[in-house]
Design a protein around this motif. Structure first.
Motif, PDB file in Angstrom:
ATOM      1  N   ASN A  40      -0.713  -0.498   7.114  1.00 13.81           N
ATOM      2  CA  ASN A  40      -2.145  -0.249   7.139  1.00 13.81           C
ATOM      3  C   ASN A  40      -2.840  -1.435   7.820  1.00 13.81           C
TER       4      ASN A  40
ATOM      5  N   VAL B   8      -5.369   1.299  -3.034  1.00 15.77           N
ATOM      6  CA  VAL B   8      -4.950   0.322  -2.026  1.00 15.77           C
ATOM      7  C   VAL B   8      -6.025  -0.746  -1.893  1.00 15.77           C
TER       8      VAL B   8
ATOM      9  N   SER C 207       0.814  -1.222   0.000  1.00 16.51           N
ATOM     10  CA  SER C 207       0.000   0.000   0.000  1.00 16.51           C
ATOM     11  C   SER C 207       0.841   1.264   0.000  1.00 16.51           C
TER      12      SER C 207
ATOM     13  N   GLU D  45       2.487  -5.097   6.431  1.00 20.95           N
ATOM     14  CA  GLU D  45       1.725  -3.875   6.209  1.00 20.95           C
ATOM     15  C   GLU D  45       1.831  -2.876   7.355  1.00 20.95           C
TER      16      GLU D  45
END
Lengths: 264, 290
Positions: free
Chosen positions: A200, A176, A168, A198
């Motif tokens: 996120n 994303v 992302s 990640e």
């Protein structure tokens, strides 16, 4: 399928980055690895894919098993042939090659060359936008298209385990979402096992079957995404929510600074 | 008019040889970002090996060419393995410095085996003249053009369509990402150096056939710098066109203005090009996304 047992990684002979890291990725699942900057997430992936050597890193303790075989002493090209493919952080497409040549580079380790043409079309089905740009120089693609190309390149190697390092990074929220949907589809349609690193956390927890949280070179918490989502520390530090589930306001932060319970 | 045609043909053959040597530069630069200052000495080694094979070992020239090519591949691989591989990951400038050292080393080895006096090259290409539209051109020069053209076309196709060629360009772009594709960077470097050594050795044989074997053969390496800068360090079409332009420029200035100047003009072009188009005519511009 993949298991790390007490792995220790040292850079430049002195900097201890992974301090007894253990994790397991079962066949056919999506496993997320979360953690703040500098926790050692990328190092973990590089330890698995054999990319530590060019950065002067070394696995000094513990073992990395892939399908029961020790792989941490093998070099990168062997590990790719074994079926592990890392999509590196920051996309890293070959800028001066066009889209199709990038995909061919991804298929480098394949032995069944006659199928490569067909697989390129297969990648274009996941990413129709790349098809329109198949003759374009990769360096001039947009960030989102480059990330698609990086994932498409990984698909070309037909890996059993695909490791994605922050897909992302630097992309607009809508893109994303699109990329994550495709990751989910790849997992379902190709049966590819996925290890996802990640920042996120919310999105990663939505797609993952299991998640690990990493801090300071080791795993501090792990569990099913639903369990983690309801953990107070995770809510506070990774999802930015307060106890009742509302978004946090700055006043609360000033009033009482929560400590990470797992650190003590 | 005859003079013009004659000069053009001579310039084209010189250009073809320049292009062959330039190709070696471009290959190594494309794969590893290294400028190989020892390229001229690869020519020298090739020329002397051929000379040794024909006059000292007594092989027929077809076998001698084959043996020269095989030994050139071996030389490329040895240089890559012993000199370049320990330097993987070191700053590019140190690698370039090492190639300068390599250049002296190769030259010293050659002169300790064969001495420094120039010798005539055993004529293996029929030494007859062919006349084209009033201009006379020796057969060996014509062969040089044809050989250069064939090799250059083969390499262009190799880099565009073959898996190994694409892997080489990928490695030049981003070594670590290439590693993550399972591309063996060591293998790519070995391939680049051996191809460069073979093209250089063949060019060396062609040059020696025209001017005889002596240390002068290595000087072509230096004269090729303006070619690669003009065409672009990483462009195969650039090597060809740059080679032809510099070749023509040299013979035209030599023919119309005077002999001494012909060696200088390419370097004047070099300086102008660096000022106006630092990537050369066809060089890859660094891509910067904003």
């Amino acid at each position: 399928m993949l298991a790390l047992n007490n792995v220790e990684v040292i850079y430049n002979d002195v900097i201890l980055v992974l301090k007894g890291m253990s994790l397991e990725v079962p066949q056919g699942k999506i496993v997320a690895l979360l953690g703040s900057n500098g926790a050692g997430k990328s190092t973990t992936l590089k330890a698995v894919s054999g990319l530590l050597k060019p950065e002067d890193g070394e696995v000094t303790d513990g073992e990395i098993l892939f399908e029961g075989e020790k792989i941490h002493e093998q070099d990168a090209s062997h590990i790719v042939r074994r079926g592990i493919f890392q999509v590196m952080e920051g996309r890293r497409v070959f800028e001066h090659l066009d889209v199709e040549q990038n995909l061919i580079a991804g298929s480098y380790t394949r032995t069944d060359r006659q199928n490569v043409r067909g697989d390129i079309e297969g990648v274009f089905e996941y990413f129709p936008r790349l098809k329109e740009r198949r003759r374009q120089t990769a360096g001039y693609l947009s960030g989102g298209e480059q990330q698609m190309l990086a994932i498409g390149r990984a698909l070309m190697a037909k890996p059993k385990l695909m490791m994605l390092d922050e897909p992302s990074l630097g992309l607009a929220p809508l893109l994303v979402q699109e990329i994550f949907n495709i990751i989910k589809r790849i997992n379902e349609e190709e049966g590819t096992t996925i290890l996802l690193v990640e920042q996120n956390a919310r999105l990663a927890l939505d797609v993952a079957d299991y998640a690990y949280i990493m801090e300071n070179g080791r795993i501090v918490l792990d569990g099913e995404p639903e369990t983690l989502k309801s953990n107070a520390d995770v809510r506070e530090f990774y999802l930015g929510l307060n106890e009742v589930g509302a978004r946090k306001s700055y006043r609360d932060v000033k009033h009482y600074k929560r400590r990470k319970r797992w650190l003590s | 008019m005859d003079k013009f045609l004659q000069l053009t043909l001579t310039g084209l053959t010189n250009g073809a040889i320049f292009a062959l040597v330039a190709l070696g530069f471009v290959l190594i630069y494309k794969a590893s970002d290294v400028i190989n200052f020892a390229q001229g000495d690869f020519l020298l080694v090739g020329a002397y090996i051929m000379f040794g094979m024909v006059t000292q070992v007594g092989l027929p020239w077809s076998l001698a060419v084959l043996a020269t090519m095989i030994l050139a591949v071996a030389l490329g691989l040895v240089v890559e393995r012993l000199v370049l591989r320990p330097l993987i990951g070191e700053p590019i400038i140190s690698v370039i410095m090492v190639t300068i050292g390599l250049s002296s080393l190769l030259r010293a080895i050659v002169s300790s085996i064969w001495g420094t006096t120039g010798r005539p090259f055993p004529p293996f290409i029929p030494n007859q003249n062919i006349s084209i539209g009033g201009a006379v051109i020796p057969a060996d020069r014509l062969i040089a053009i044809v050989l250069a053209a064939i090799l250059l076309i083969l390499f262009s196709l190799f880099f565009r369509y073959s898996r190994e060629g694409i892997a080489m360009r990928a490695t030049a772009d981003d070594q670590q990402a290439a590693l993550s594709m399972g591309i063996s960077v060591k293998r790519v470097f070995g391939l680049a150096w051996s191809i460069a050594a073979v093209t250089a050795a063949l060019a060396g044989v062609l040059v020696a056939n025209i001017i005889g074997v002596s240390g002068v053969v290595a000087g072509i390496g230096l004269r090729v710098f303006p070619v690669v800068i003009l065409g672009g360090l990483d462009s195969i079409p650039g090597a060809i066109i740059g080679g032809v332009i510099i070749g023509l420029l040299e013979t035209y200035t030599g023919g119309y203005i005077g002999g001494g100047l012909s060696q200088v003009v390419p370097f004047i072009v070099l300086i102008l090009i660096l000022m106006v188009k630092p990537y050369g005519l066809f060089g890859e511009v660094r891509i910067e996304r904003v």
